[in-house]
Design a protein around this motif. Structure first.
Motif, PDB file in Angstrom:
ATOM      1  N   ASN A 157       7.773  -0.103   0.695  1.00 25.30           N
ATOM      2  CA  ASN A 157       7.028   0.649  -0.338  1.00 25.30           C
ATOM      3  C   ASN A 157       7.856   0.632  -1.662  1.00 25.30           C
ATOM      4  OD1 ASN A 157       6.206   3.506   1.965  1.00 25.30           O
ATOM      5  ND2 ASN A 157       5.253   1.543   1.883  1.00 25.30           N
ATOM      6  N   VAL A 158       9.055   0.411  -1.589  1.00 23.16           N
ATOM      7  CA  VAL A 158       9.878   0.249  -2.905  1.00 23.16           C
ATOM      8  C   VAL A 158       9.364  -0.780  -4.014  1.00 23.16           C
ATOM      9  CG1 VAL A 158      11.846   0.112  -4.208  1.00 23.16           C
ATOM     10  CG2 VAL A 158      11.800   1.310  -2.067  1.00 23.16           C
ATOM     11  N   PRO A 159       9.273  -2.001  -3.771  1.00 24.19           N
ATOM     12  CA  PRO A 159       8.376  -3.017  -4.405  1.00 24.19           C
ATOM     13  C   PRO A 159       6.997  -2.799  -4.635  1.00 24.19           C
ATOM     14  CG  PRO A 159       8.965  -4.108  -2.563  1.00 24.19           C
ATOM     15  CD  PRO A 159       9.501  -2.637  -2.323  1.00 24.19           C
ATOM     16  N   ALA A 160       6.563  -2.180  -3.703  1.00 18.67           N
ATOM     17  CA  ALA A 160       4.890  -1.840  -3.674  1.00 18.67           C
ATOM     18  C   ALA A 160       4.715  -0.630  -4.940  1.00 18.67           C
ATOM     19  CB  ALA A 160       4.384  -1.326  -2.411  1.00 18.67           C
ATOM     20  N   VAL A 161       5.613   0.259  -5.052  1.00 18.83           N
ATOM     21  CA  VAL A 161       5.545   1.195  -6.092  1.00 18.83           C
ATOM     22  C   VAL A 161       5.776   0.524  -7.470  1.00 18.83           C
ATOM     23  CG1 VAL A 161       6.477   3.359  -7.133  1.00 18.83           C
ATOM     24  CG2 VAL A 161       5.986   3.229  -4.773  1.00 18.83           C
ATOM     25  N   MET A 162       6.643  -0.383  -7.547  1.00 20.12           N
ATOM     26  CA  MET A 162       6.972  -0.989  -8.836  1.00 20.12           C
ATOM     27  C   MET A 162       5.882  -1.875  -9.130  1.00 20.12           C
ATOM     28  SD  MET A 162      11.101  -1.791  -7.768  1.00 20.12           S
ATOM     29  CE  MET A 162      11.352  -2.606  -9.628  1.00 20.12           C
ATOM     30  N   SER A 163       4.986  -2.721  -8.130  1.00 16.41           N
ATOM     31  CA  SER A 163       3.906  -3.549  -8.353  1.00 16.41           C
ATOM     32  C   SER A 163       2.963  -2.963  -9.032  1.00 16.41           C
ATOM     33  CB  SER A 163       3.574  -4.347  -7.417  1.00 16.41           C
ATOM     34  OG  SER A 163       3.014  -3.355  -6.383  1.00 16.41           O
ATOM     35  N   ALA A 164       2.828  -1.329  -8.923  1.00 15.92           N
ATOM     36  CA  ALA A 164       1.780  -0.800  -9.261  1.00 15.92           C
ATOM     37  C   ALA A 164       1.639  -0.715 -10.918  1.00 15.92           C
ATOM     38  CB  ALA A 164       1.829   0.802  -8.947  1.00 15.92           C
ATOM     39  N   ARG A 165       2.655  -1.182 -11.344  1.00 16.47           N
ATOM     40  CA  ARG A 165       2.679  -1.452 -12.991  1.00 16.47           C
ATOM     41  C   ARG A 165       1.641  -2.428 -13.583  1.00 16.47           C
ATOM     42  NH1 ARG A 165       9.038  -2.657 -13.673  1.00 16.47           N
ATOM     43  NH2 ARG A 165       9.913  -0.853 -12.816  1.00 16.47           N
ATOM     44  N   THR A 175       0.637   4.767  -6.926  1.00 16.66           N
ATOM     45  CA  THR A 175       1.764   5.198  -6.789  1.00 16.66           C
ATOM     46  C   THR A 175       2.192   6.246  -5.781  1.00 16.66           C
ATOM     47  OG1 THR A 175       2.519   4.299  -9.069  1.00 16.66           O
ATOM     48  CG2 THR A 175       4.224   5.870  -7.948  1.00 16.66           C
ATOM     49  N   LEU A 176       1.303   7.381  -5.943  1.00 14.77           N
ATOM     50  CA  LEU A 176       1.335   8.341  -5.037  1.00 14.77           C
ATOM     51  C   LEU A 176       0.957   8.163  -3.483  1.00 14.77           C
ATOM     52  CD1 LEU A 176       0.016  11.255  -7.291  1.00 14.77           C
ATOM     53  CD2 LEU A 176       2.454  10.962  -6.711  1.00 14.77           C
ATOM     54  N   LEU A 177      -0.100   7.263  -3.412  1.00 14.11           N
ATOM     55  CA  LEU A 177      -0.602   7.028  -2.129  1.00 14.11           C
ATOM     56  C   LEU A 177       0.059   5.823  -1.372  1.00 14.11           C
ATOM     57  CD1 LEU A 177      -4.388   7.290  -3.125  1.00 14.11           C
ATOM     58  CD2 LEU A 177      -3.073   8.665  -1.996  1.00 14.11           C
ATOM     59  N   ILE A 178       0.914   4.998  -2.023  1.00 12.09           N
ATOM     60  CA  ILE A 178       1.673   3.695  -1.751  1.00 12.09           C
ATOM     61  C   ILE A 178       2.430   4.144  -0.283  1.00 12.09           C
ATOM     62  CG2 ILE A 178       3.482   2.091  -1.677  1.00 12.09           C
ATOM     63  CD1 ILE A 178       2.096   1.452  -4.576  1.00 12.09           C
ATOM     64  N   PRO A 179       2.965   5.326  -0.334  1.00 12.29           N
ATOM     65  CA  PRO A 179       3.929   5.704   0.793  1.00 12.29           C
ATOM     66  C   PRO A 179       3.289   5.780   2.290  1.00 12.29           C
ATOM     67  CG  PRO A 179       4.624   6.994  -1.039  1.00 12.29           C
ATOM     68  CD  PRO A 179       3.546   6.154  -1.613  1.00 12.29           C
ATOM     69  N   ARG A 226       7.729  16.662 -10.870  1.00 14.74           N
ATOM     70  CA  ARG A 226       6.535  17.389 -10.305  1.00 14.74           C
ATOM     71  C   ARG A 226       5.887  16.427  -9.196  1.00 14.74           C
ATOM     72  NH1 ARG A 226       1.462  18.532 -11.968  1.00 14.74           N
ATOM     73  NH2 ARG A 226       1.454  17.317 -13.761  1.00 14.74           N
ATOM     74  N   TRP A 227       5.579  15.167  -9.860  1.00 15.85           N
ATOM     75  CA  TRP A 227       4.521  14.344  -8.913  1.00 15.85           C
ATOM     76  C   TRP A 227       5.372  13.685  -7.873  1.00 15.85           C
ATOM     77  CZ3 TRP A 227      -0.148  14.802  -8.970  1.00 15.85           C
ATOM     78  CH2 TRP A 227      -0.790  15.114 -10.170  1.00 15.85           C
ATOM     79  N   THR A 228       6.697  13.672  -8.226  1.00 21.10           N
ATOM     80  CA  THR A 228       7.714  13.209  -7.055  1.00 21.10           C
ATOM     81  C   THR A 228       7.608  14.132  -5.880  1.00 21.10           C
ATOM     82  OG1 THR A 228       8.956  12.184  -8.628  1.00 21.10           O
ATOM     83  CG2 THR A 228       9.921  12.373  -6.385  1.00 21.10           C
ATOM     84  N   ALA A 229       7.773  15.359  -6.232  1.00 17.97           N
ATOM     85  CA  ALA A 229       7.841  16.746  -5.136  1.00 17.97           C
ATOM     86  C   ALA A 229       6.454  16.836  -4.648  1.00 17.97           C
ATOM     87  CB  ALA A 229       8.044  17.880  -5.885  1.00 17.97           C
ATOM     88  N   PHE A 230       5.422  16.539  -5.419  1.00 12.33           N
ATOM     89  CA  PHE A 230       3.962  16.425  -4.869  1.00 12.33           C
ATOM     90  C   PHE A 230       3.931  15.371  -3.800  1.00 12.33           C
ATOM     91  CE2 PHE A 230      -0.321  14.868  -4.820  1.00 12.33           C
ATOM     92  CZ  PHE A 230      -1.271  16.080  -4.567  1.00 12.33           C
ATOM     93  N   SER A 231       4.383  14.151  -4.279  1.00 15.96           N
ATOM     94  CA  SER A 231       4.329  13.067  -3.040  1.00 15.96           C
ATOM     95  C   SER A 231       4.939  13.510  -1.826  1.00 15.96           C
ATOM     96  CB  SER A 231       4.679  11.969  -3.762  1.00 15.96           C
ATOM     97  OG  SER A 231       6.075  11.689  -3.848  1.00 15.96           O
ATOM     98  N   ILE A 232       6.086  14.138  -1.948  1.00 15.08           N
ATOM     99  CA  ILE A 232       6.731  14.366  -0.544  1.00 15.08           C
ATOM    100  C   ILE A 232       5.897  15.649   0.182  1.00 15.08           C
ATOM    101  CG2 ILE A 232       8.886  15.684   0.177  1.00 15.08           C
ATOM    102  CD1 ILE A 232      10.316  14.519  -2.052  1.00 15.08           C
TER     103      ILE A 232
END
Length: 669
Positions: A405-413, A425-429, A639-645
């Motif tokens: 998931n880590v490089p996947a989030v980065m590839s969303a750029r 980014t929020l849905l990749i996990p 805020r968005w990080t906490a939302f993703s969790i």
């Protein structure tokens, strides 16, 4: 130290050439968007550093990763540029080449994929192209290394090379270019003023932002307005930016006419015939799902499990016996003996036995990527993705998430629209990464032995289905997306090279091994210490340990999901560090000598329905620590990080609840 920039369109072989020219290795795939930030490596001949910039079609950026290239050229001063073009798509690739020639630095043109062009009946004359452009043109086949030694030798001379004498006549636009050049003259540290002026006329956002505090933008706007008035008076109904593109396209047409021979070009090729089947609007997605099923069949049933059994026997046999004997000979204390054998060997070894499945999975994924099929999958999913609020380009990061998931989030750029990028980014996990694979392998091997591939496939499909469902909800209520245009390049199908496959598999798999030697090792020690100690001190019974008490706090909450034991609670809690640690924790808790013993304990502690509910929870609940960190970095928002969790935990609970309670109502066990 000399610095050289590697620039070109996506999927032209830049990263393959980068790996050949430097001492480092970067991920290579036969699809656009592999490089999402600049990468730096030392040249093998010691002649300096090579910077691999993201693939771009133009210096006018549409996404965050494309802006990296424009920003680099504006702020840095490379000794030379290496422009890689696809010989089979020369006309399109030269649009960027013209802009790079106008940049004014020494430049060489790498004419890559000459073999592909020849196979299609397209003949490009490198010497003619060199004569017309006035720069070195080097034929290449980057994936085999052909021509790379010539580039290395030429790079030694590049820092002293003269600037290319290249200047297109833009006719009616020339007065506007000259006026902006005059405005730029007092500003120090800029690249060639004519290049900057052309970028300003094209309204390049990176250049505009860089100069907004040092250049009179109102004066620039007035010049643009006068220039466009002059164009209209000359009978040209176009903006200055459009006029500049028109002039460049006309020049490119002349170049291609003089340097290319298409008389033998084949009207149909293997790629088109395969696409008629693999991208079929009805059969395309079922074929993709069948391919995934076969992938898991190979990974588990046919090859992976037998190899895993051999490795398990080696770890639980010779390795464990050797460590025990060594500790006895060294007179190790009972505490040290238990820490090493019951903690480190059990914890790390319990995960390492799944190396065969993980490496086989990565090998097949590397094959799919290098073959060119991955880009087709994003095209197939475009209609479905558009229906839920995204486009097919977002599916590429989802697929990367199958590995990690880590490089996947980065590839969303690489996604152009900011809201689409954040939503992806929020849905990749929710994508089932390789770290979850040991959990699936453990439980599917116990309860669904004759249907392992199908059960594991169901986890991947469940993750995708939840991502699409939540995408629809989030895009409707949280992130209302702007309309977007989906453009994806479909590279030709290629038979991947064995060397490239092995390197790609190793680069993906070594991340798993690195985690085993760091995060999983540290987690195993911590878990063992918590299981070995309690309120009564060290050496307590497992049920009275700190680990049991921590897991016991979660047990009542997990009971409606079918796995309300402290062992399950503890495993899920430590799985936040890395999903593989779920298996490590169970290996330590159940204190078993090998994988067969752990499977026996799992069979006693779970039913098939509970096991499926547990796997679904592991799939969907909170992202691992590394993924949380990169979500924070990419979203720039706690805020968005906490939302993703938070949403992931709620979703996991609801889905597991539906699976378990629904299964019980249907009489399943």
């Amino acid at each position: 130290m000399s610095s050289f920039a590697l620039v070109g369109n996506p999927n032209t072989g830049k990263t393959s050439l980068f790996n050949t020219l430097t001492t480092s290795y970067e991920y290579v795939g036969n699809w656009a968007g592999v490089t999402v930030e600049k990468k730096v490596g030392d040249l093998k001949n010691g002649g300096g550093q090579l910077v691999d910039l993201p693939g771009i079609y133009s210096l006018h950026p549409l996404s965050r990763d494309e802006s990296v290239a424009a920003q680099y050229l504006m702020e840095e001063s490379p000794s030379a540029l290496i422009n890689i073009v696809d010989a089979s798509q020369l006309e399109r690739n030269l649009a960027l080449s013209i802009q790079l020639l106008e940049y004014g630095r020494p430049i060489m043109l790498g004419l890559n994929m000459m073999d592909v062009a020849e196979s299609r009946g397209i003949h490009v004359d490198p010497l003619k192209l060199e004569e017309l452009l006035g720069i070195p043109v080097i034929p290449l086949v980057a994936r085999t290394g052909k021509g790379s030694s010539q580039i290395l030798s030429m790079l030694k001379e590049a820092p002293a090379a003269a600037m290319p004498e290249f200047k297109l006549d833009y006719g009616t636009a020339e007065p506007a270019i000259a006026e902006i050049e005059a405005l730029l003259a007092p500003i120090p540290g800029l690249p060639q003023h004519r290049w900057v002026a052309l970028q300003l006329l094209a309204q390049n956002p990176v250049i505009l932002q860089t100069l907004e505090t040092t250049l009179n933008m109102n004066a620039v706007k007035e010049i643009v307005m006068r220039g466009e008035t002059e164009l209209q008076q000359a009978g040209q109904k176009a903006s200055l930016a459009d006029w500049i593109r028109t002039v460049r396209n006309g020049y490119i047409d002349k170049l291609c006419t003089a340097a290319m021979d298409r008389s033998s070009q084949k009207p149909h090729n293997l790629t088109e015939r395969l696409d008629a089947i693999l991208t079929h609007r009805i059969f395309g997605i079922p074929i993709f799902l069948l391919f995934l099923f076969m992938l898991f069949k190979v990974t588990f049933d046919w090859i992976g499990n037998p190899l895993s059994d051999v490795l398990d026997g080696f770890i639980s046999g010779p390795i464990s016996s050797g460590i025990n004997n060594a500790l006895d000979m060294a007179g190790a204390s009972a505490f040290t003996h238990a820490l090493i054998v019951d903690g480190i060997v059990a914890g790390v070894g319990g995960v390492l036995v799944f190396i065969p499945q993980i490496f086989i999975l990565f090998l097949i994924i590397s094959f799919i990527e290098d073959s060119g099929y991955m880009a087709r999958v994003s095209l197939l999913m475009d209609s479905l993705m558009e229906a839920v609020g995204l486009n097919g380009k977002a599916f590429i990061p989802f697929i990367i998430g199958f590995g990690c998931n880590v490089p996947a989030v980065m590839s969303a750029r690489s996604i152009e629209q900011p809201k689409d990028r954040l939503l992806t980014t929020l849905l990749i996990p929710l994508m089932s990464c390789s770290a979850r694979l040991p959990v699936y392998a453990l439980f599917a091997g116990v309860f669904f032995q004759s249907h392992q591939a199908l059960v594991v496939l169901s986890m991947y499909v469940l993750g995708i289905a939840m991502a699409l469902l939540l995408c629809k909800v989030f895009s409707a209520y949280l992130l209302k997306n702007e309309a977007s245009v989906f453009i994806v390049e479909l590279p030709p199908y290629r038979l991947p090279q064995g060397r490239s496959l092995m390197r790609g598999t190793w680069e993906k798999g070594k991340g798993f091994l690195r985690k085993a030697g760091t995060l999983i090792l540290g987690g195993s020690v911590l878990i063992w210490l918590l299981s070995y100690s309690g309120p009564g001190g060290f050496g307590v019974d497992m049920d009275n340990s700190f680990l049991a008490k921590i897991g016991g706090l979660m047990a009542p909450l997990l009971a409606p999901l079918g796995f309300g034991t402290w062992q399950s609670g503890s495993s899920l809690l430590t799985g936040f560090l890395a999903k593989e640690i779920v298996v490590s924790t169970m290996n330590i808790i159940y204190h078993v000598p090998n994988m067969e013993g752990l499977q026996g304990q799992i069979a006693l502690s779970f039913t098939p329905l509970q096991a499926f509910s547990f796997m679904a929870f592991v799939l969907l609940y909170t992202p691992c620590l590394a993924t949380v960190g990169v979500i924070r970095k990419e979203s720039s928002s706690w805020r968005w990080t906490a939302f993703s969790i938070g949403y992931a935990v709620v979703l996991a609970y609801l889905i597991s609840l539906i699976i378990y309670q629904g299964g019980r109502l249907l009489g399943w066990s």
